[in-house]
Motif scaffolding. Structure first.
Motif, short mmCIF file in Angstrom:
data_model
loop_
_atom_site.label_atom_id
_atom_site.label_comp_id
_atom_site.label_asym_id
_atom_site.label_seq_id
_atom_site.Cartn_x
_atom_site.Cartn_y
_atom_site.Cartn_z
N LYS A 114 20.36 -7.71 -26.35
CA LYS A 114 19.24 -8.61 -26.10
C LYS A 114 18.38 -8.19 -24.91
N ASP A 115 19.01 -7.56 -23.93
CA ASP A 115 18.30 -7.35 -22.66
C ASP A 115 18.16 -5.88 -22.27
N ILE A 116 19.29 -5.16 -22.22
CA ILE A 116 19.24 -3.82 -21.65
C ILE A 116 18.45 -2.85 -22.52
N VAL A 117 18.70 -2.87 -23.83
CA VAL A 117 17.97 -1.96 -24.71
C VAL A 117 16.46 -2.20 -24.64
N PRO A 118 16.00 -3.46 -24.74
CA PRO A 118 14.55 -3.69 -24.57
C PRO A 118 14.02 -3.24 -23.22
N LEU A 119 14.83 -3.41 -22.16
CA LEU A 119 14.40 -2.96 -20.84
C LEU A 119 14.27 -1.44 -20.78
N MET A 120 15.21 -0.76 -21.44
CA MET A 120 15.15 0.72 -21.44
C MET A 120 13.94 1.21 -22.22
N ARG A 121 13.52 0.47 -23.23
CA ARG A 121 12.32 0.87 -23.98
C ARG A 121 11.08 0.77 -23.10
N LYS A 122 11.06 -0.20 -22.21
CA LYS A 122 9.92 -0.39 -21.32
C LYS A 122 10.00 0.51 -20.10
N ASP A 123 11.22 0.70 -19.60
CA ASP A 123 11.40 1.44 -18.35
C ASP A 123 12.64 2.33 -18.46
N PRO A 124 12.49 3.59 -18.81
CA PRO A 124 13.64 4.49 -19.00
C PRO A 124 14.47 4.71 -17.73
N THR A 125 13.97 4.28 -16.57
CA THR A 125 14.73 4.46 -15.32
C THR A 125 15.62 3.26 -15.00
N TYR A 126 15.60 2.23 -15.86
CA TYR A 126 16.31 0.99 -15.54
C TYR A 126 17.80 1.23 -15.25
N LEU A 127 18.49 1.97 -16.10
CA LEU A 127 19.93 2.20 -15.90
C LEU A 127 20.19 2.95 -14.60
N ALA A 128 19.42 4.00 -14.34
CA ALA A 128 19.64 4.79 -13.13
C ALA A 128 19.36 3.96 -11.88
N ARG A 129 18.29 3.16 -11.91
CA ARG A 129 17.94 2.35 -10.74
C ARG A 129 19.02 1.32 -10.42
N ASN A 130 19.73 0.87 -11.43
CA ASN A 130 20.75 -0.16 -11.24
C ASN A 130 22.18 0.39 -11.28
N ASN A 131 22.29 1.72 -11.19
CA ASN A 131 23.61 2.38 -11.13
C ASN A 131 24.49 2.00 -12.33
N ILE A 132 23.88 1.91 -13.51
CA ILE A 132 24.62 1.61 -14.73
C ILE A 132 24.82 2.91 -15.50
N ARG A 133 26.08 3.23 -15.78
CA ARG A 133 26.41 4.45 -16.50
C ARG A 133 26.82 4.14 -17.94
N LEU A 134 26.60 5.12 -18.82
CA LEU A 134 26.99 5.00 -20.22
C LEU A 134 28.28 5.79 -20.42
N ILE A 135 29.30 5.14 -20.99
CA ILE A 135 30.61 5.76 -21.19
C ILE A 135 30.95 5.70 -22.67
N ASP A 136 31.36 6.82 -23.23
CA ASP A 136 31.73 6.83 -24.65
C ASP A 136 33.19 6.47 -24.84
N GLY A 137 33.65 6.49 -26.11
CA GLY A 137 35.02 6.09 -26.44
C GLY A 137 36.08 6.99 -25.86
N LYS A 138 35.69 8.19 -25.42
CA LYS A 138 36.66 9.13 -24.82
C LYS A 138 36.63 9.06 -23.29
N GLY A 139 35.84 8.12 -22.76
CA GLY A 139 35.77 8.00 -21.31
C GLY A 139 34.79 8.96 -20.68
N GLN A 140 33.98 9.66 -21.48
CA GLN A 140 33.02 10.62 -20.95
C GLN A 140 31.67 9.95 -20.73
N GLU A 141 31.00 10.38 -19.66
CA GLU A 141 29.68 9.82 -19.38
C GLU A 141 28.62 10.43 -20.28
#
Length: 441
Positions: free
Chosen positions: A254-281
């Motif tokens: 509801k929130d993060i994906v729409p925010l990333m569409r508007k501002d691709p730096t949102y995750l980096a600015r808020n220190n949010i990392r993406l982790i897959d099922g194997k624990g890899q970033e």
């Protein structure tokens, strides 16, 4: 939460059913000094009622404060005394309604001040010796501040909207509120433990109790009406210093994906990392943010000052994934209406509570806690001895003899519409997770 044992979740409906059967049963207690308005107006000197407080403005708050806990050995006798007192107020005709064409505050001279004086005298906030006049003097100022302190309102001595509404709740309604909360307190009258934490939801504050006395008291932010904090009995088993915050699936979609569409730096600015099922970033730029479905990845915010839970998360057994935590938004604790979360509880000065909880856990002095927080490394700590915690809904109580406290019925559980003075605060959009309100902006 992975552990859910030791939980005793109370039903709100059960509370109301119990309150209805209890009714307005008489409770034994000493008679008030004043039994009729004439006695109040004509008393030549202060009596026992007035000896309980000092109406001077500088001491209004101190007259209300107490080290006696809301939940404790004195809870039942104190509220019984309050019920007896309010029964006599009701039988004597209650108190007058207060109103004025101008704002009532210190220095004002107006005929409506006489009704204000009567109202405050009957409820024990103004000394009878202060007499009746049209002048809003320092005695009235102190009495209004005392009234505000008893009702959890800002102690400014001014009859603003909320103070006036609280003052004009009829004595009969306040008596009914006391009877309802008497039943709630009776359900908590057993052995609570030598050390325990109480979260009083309508008061939006926390008490850490030890040996029958309040050791710490904390301002809190609790759940809004559309996402209430649950009533329960549980145990605190873990403190996490520098916690990670993991976004729930609903907030990702509801929130993060729409925010990333508007501002691709949102995750980096808020220190949010993406982790897959194997624990890899996974690098955000490799994700198609315009895809129909949100990526099947963990969205995890690093520990740090801007982390949604800031320095601390306090875990207790419960099925609702609720917890207590710190916040980078410290200004929330200064607000009058602190009913804004999605179920979890923000705690002001949480490090003091953390130190108290970890006191019996070897190696965790206040200095060590601060040192670990400064490392920004996530550190889960199991308590050596789990501490009982009680989330309760107590909107009226008396922790000190004849100093009766009332709070708004924020979840509309007390059965009287005039008690839900700020019910509009619970009309925010419904959300799907206790973490929804923690979304970094």
């Amino acid at each position: 939460m992975s552990r859910k044992t030791g939980i005793d979740v109370f039903s709100r409906r059960a509370f109301l059913r119990s309150a209805a059967t209890f009714g307005a049963a008489a409770v034994a207690g000493p008679t008030l000094a004043q039994t009729a308005l004439d006695d109040i107006l004509n008393a030549p000197r202060r009596g026992n009622w007035d000896d309980q407080f000092d109406a001077q403005a500088s001491r209004a708050s101190a007259a209300v404060e107490s080290n006696n806990p809301v939940l404790g050995p004195g809870s039942i006798p104190n509220i019984q005394q309050a019920i007896s007192d309010y029964q006599q107020i009701v039988s004597a005709g209650g108190w007058p309604q207060v109103g004025s064409s101008q704002k009532l505050q210190i220095g004002v001279v107006d005929p409506s001040v006489q009704a204000l004086r009567q109202r405050l005298t009957i409820s024990g906030d103004l000394p009878r010796a202060a007499g009746m006049s049209n002048s809003f003097d320092s005695y009235v100022d102190g009495a209004v501040k005392r009234f505000q302190a008893r009702h959890g309102l800002p102690q400014d001595g001014v009859l603003g909207e909320y103070t006036l509404k609280a003052m004009n709740v009829p004595a009969t309604t306040r008596l009914s509120q006391l009877n309802t909360n008497m039943v709630r307190l009776q359900t908590m009258s057993g052995d609570l433990g030598q050390r325990y934490v109480m979260v009083n939801i309508p008061a939006a504050y926390i008490e850490a109790v030890e040996g029958g006395r309040v050791a710490l008291r904390h301002v809190a932010v609790v759940g809004r009406m559309s996402r209430p904090t649950h009533i329960l009995n549980s145990k605190i088993y873990e403190v996490i210093l520098n916690p990670y915050w993991t976004a729930p699936r609903s907030i990702i979609e509801k929130d993060i994906v729409p925010l990333m569409r508007k501002d691709p730096t949102y995750l980096a600015r808020n220190n949010i990392r993406l982790i897959d099922g194997k624990g890899q970033e996974v690098a955000p730029e490799t994700v198609d943010w315009n895809a129909e479905k949100a990526p099947n990845l963990m969205f995890r915010q690093d520990p740090g000052k801007i982390n949604a839970m800031s320095s601390t998360k306090i875990n207790f057994h419960n099925p609702n994934n609720e917890y207590m935590h710190d916040t980078p938004q410290q200004g929330l604790f200064n607000k009058l209406m602190r009913f804004e979360s999605s179920g979890c509880v923000r705690v002001q000065n949480v490090r003091d509570l953390t130190s108290w909880l970890l006191r019996d856990t070897p190696g965790w002095s206040r200095e060590q806690i601060e040192s670990v927080i400064n490392t920004r490394v996530s550190s889960p700590i199991k308590l050596a001895v789990e501490v009982p915690v009680y989330f309760v809904y107590i909107s009226a109580w008396s922790a000190r003899d004849r100093v009766v406290q009332f709070r708004d019925d924020i979840y509309q559980m007390d059965g009287a519409t005039e008690l839900a003075l700020q019910s509009g605060i619970g009309t925010e959009k419904a959300v799907g997770s206790p973490d929804e309100d923690l979304l970094p902006q």
